[in-house]
Design a protein around this motif. Structure first.
Motif, PDB file in Angstrom:
ATOM      1  N   ILE A 182      -6.798   2.638  -2.045  1.00 38.65           N
ATOM      2  CA  ILE A 182      -5.971   3.119  -0.947  1.00 38.65           C
ATOM      3  C   ILE A 182      -6.895   3.727   0.103  1.00 38.65           C
ATOM      4  O   ILE A 182      -7.668   4.641  -0.199  1.00 38.65           O
ATOM      5  CB  ILE A 182      -4.959   4.188  -1.428  1.00 38.65           C
ATOM      6  N   ASP A 183      -6.831   3.227   1.343  1.00 40.69           N
ATOM      7  CA  ASP A 183      -7.702   3.768   2.380  1.00 40.69           C
ATOM      8  C   ASP A 183      -6.953   4.119   3.667  1.00 40.69           C
ATOM      9  O   ASP A 183      -7.560   4.538   4.640  1.00 40.69           O
ATOM     10  CB  ASP A 183      -8.830   2.785   2.689  1.00 40.69           C
ATOM     11  N   ASP A 234      -6.959   2.473  -6.958  1.00 41.86           N
ATOM     12  CA  ASP A 234      -6.043   1.525  -6.320  1.00 41.86           C
ATOM     13  C   ASP A 234      -6.505   1.046  -4.945  1.00 41.86           C
ATOM     14  O   ASP A 234      -5.784   0.311  -4.281  1.00 41.86           O
ATOM     15  CB  ASP A 234      -4.649   2.154  -6.177  1.00 41.86           C
ATOM     16  N   ALA A 259       1.934   7.032  -6.617  1.00 44.55           N
ATOM     17  CA  ALA A 259       0.892   7.988  -7.005  1.00 44.55           C
ATOM     18  C   ALA A 259       1.325   9.417  -6.684  1.00 44.55           C
ATOM     19  O   ALA A 259       1.133  10.323  -7.507  1.00 44.55           O
ATOM     20  CB  ALA A 259      -0.418   7.663  -6.294  1.00 44.55           C
ATOM     21  N   ASN A 299       0.834  -1.193   0.000  1.00 46.00           N
ATOM     22  CA  ASN A 299       0.000   0.000   0.000  1.00 46.00           C
ATOM     23  C   ASN A 299       0.876   1.253   0.000  1.00 46.00           C
ATOM     24  O   ASN A 299       0.612   2.199  -0.746  1.00 46.00           O
ATOM     25  CB  ASN A 299      -0.900  -0.029   1.234  1.00 46.00           C
ATOM     26  N   LEU A 316      -4.870  12.905  -6.739  1.00 48.36           N
ATOM     27  CA  LEU A 316      -4.533  11.809  -5.830  1.00 48.36           C
ATOM     28  C   LEU A 316      -5.763  11.001  -5.451  1.00 48.36           C
ATOM     29  O   LEU A 316      -5.719   9.766  -5.390  1.00 48.36           O
ATOM     30  CB  LEU A 316      -3.848  12.345  -4.573  1.00 48.36           C
ATOM     31  N   GLN A 317      -6.872  11.694  -5.186  1.00 44.96           N
ATOM     32  CA  GLN A 317      -8.105  10.977  -4.824  1.00 44.96           C
ATOM     33  C   GLN A 317      -8.550  10.048  -5.943  1.00 44.96           C
ATOM     34  O   GLN A 317      -8.948   8.913  -5.690  1.00 44.96           O
ATOM     35  CB  GLN A 317      -9.225  11.962  -4.489  1.00 44.96           C
ATOM     36  N   ARG A 336      -6.643   8.602  -8.243  1.00 45.44           N
ATOM     37  CA  ARG A 336      -5.721   7.459  -8.289  1.00 45.44           C
ATOM     38  C   ARG A 336      -5.977   6.500  -7.140  1.00 45.44           C
ATOM     39  O   ARG A 336      -5.947   5.284  -7.311  1.00 45.44           O
ATOM     40  CB  ARG A 336      -4.272   7.931  -8.254  1.00 45.44           C
ATOM     41  N   TRP A 337      -6.183   7.048  -5.952  1.00 48.29           N
ATOM     42  CA  TRP A 337      -6.367   6.197  -4.781  1.00 48.29           C
ATOM     43  C   TRP A 337      -7.711   5.488  -4.802  1.00 48.29           C
ATOM     44  O   TRP A 337      -7.846   4.406  -4.223  1.00 48.29           O
ATOM     45  CB  TRP A 337      -6.187   7.005  -3.506  1.00 48.29           C
ATOM     46  N   THR A 364       2.343   1.918  -3.395  1.00 50.87           N
ATOM     47  CA  THR A 364       1.336   2.473  -4.287  1.00 50.87           C
ATOM     48  C   THR A 364       1.094   3.962  -3.986  1.00 50.87           C
ATOM     49  O   THR A 364       0.977   4.766  -4.905  1.00 50.87           O
ATOM     50  CB  THR A 364       0.019   1.689  -4.156  1.00 50.87           C
ATOM     51  N   VAL A 365       1.028   4.311  -2.698  1.00 50.54           N
ATOM     52  CA  VAL A 365       0.863   5.714  -2.313  1.00 50.54           C
ATOM     53  C   VAL A 365       2.046   6.537  -2.816  1.00 50.54           C
ATOM     54  O   VAL A 365       1.873   7.603  -3.414  1.00 50.54           O
ATOM     55  CB  VAL A 365       0.722   5.853  -0.780  1.00 50.54           C
TER      56      VAL A 365
END
Length: 129
Positions: free
Chosen positions: A78-79, A76, A45, A38, A69-70, A72-73, A41-42
């Motif tokens: 991402i949380d 993916d 991005a 994770n 970013l939002q 992309r996340w 990935t962050v």
């Protein structure tokens, strides 16, 4: 014929200890590994958005950066971190996108693993925006 005086191979307790240790290490890897995937990935991005961000002089459109970013996340999944946690930091070396967050994952029962991640990603200046 010579009689055997010592045991060959694993006994019950040493086998249980060996397999228990392997199982514990595998459990930790299975639980903690996704935290680091994770984070990779962050970081990717944020680096990609920083490379595409519009920097005019010393001004950055923070809303556009956070929106990118939002998006992309969301794709993916991402949380662990939110776009509002991304800060634009200025120092002697230039402008940076900075993030600093803690990610938690329950290991088992009431034991939680906490990993701390912090990075500064330089913004690329684009002449004229």
């Amino acid at each position: 014929m010579k009689a055997r005086t010592s045991q060959l191979g694993l006994g019950l307790w040493s086998g249980l200890y060996l397999f228990g240790s392997i199982a514990f290490i595998a459990l930790c890897g299975i639980k903690i590994g996704p935290l680091y995937l994770n984070e990779f990935t962050v970081n990717k991005a944020v680096r990609d958005v920083a490379a595409q961000a519009s920097v005019v002089g010393s001004e950055v459109d923070v809303a556009a950066v956070r929106s990118a970013l939002q998006k992309r996340w969301d794709i993916d999944y991402i949380d662990q971190i939110e776009p509002r946690d991304i800060k634009v930091v200025r120092n002697q070396a230039g402008l940076f996108l900075s993030y600093d967050y803690d990610a938690e994952v329950p290991l088992f029962a009431n034991i939680i693993v906490v990993a701390h991640f912090a990075h500064d990603v330089p913004l690329r200046a684009v002449p004229g925006g």
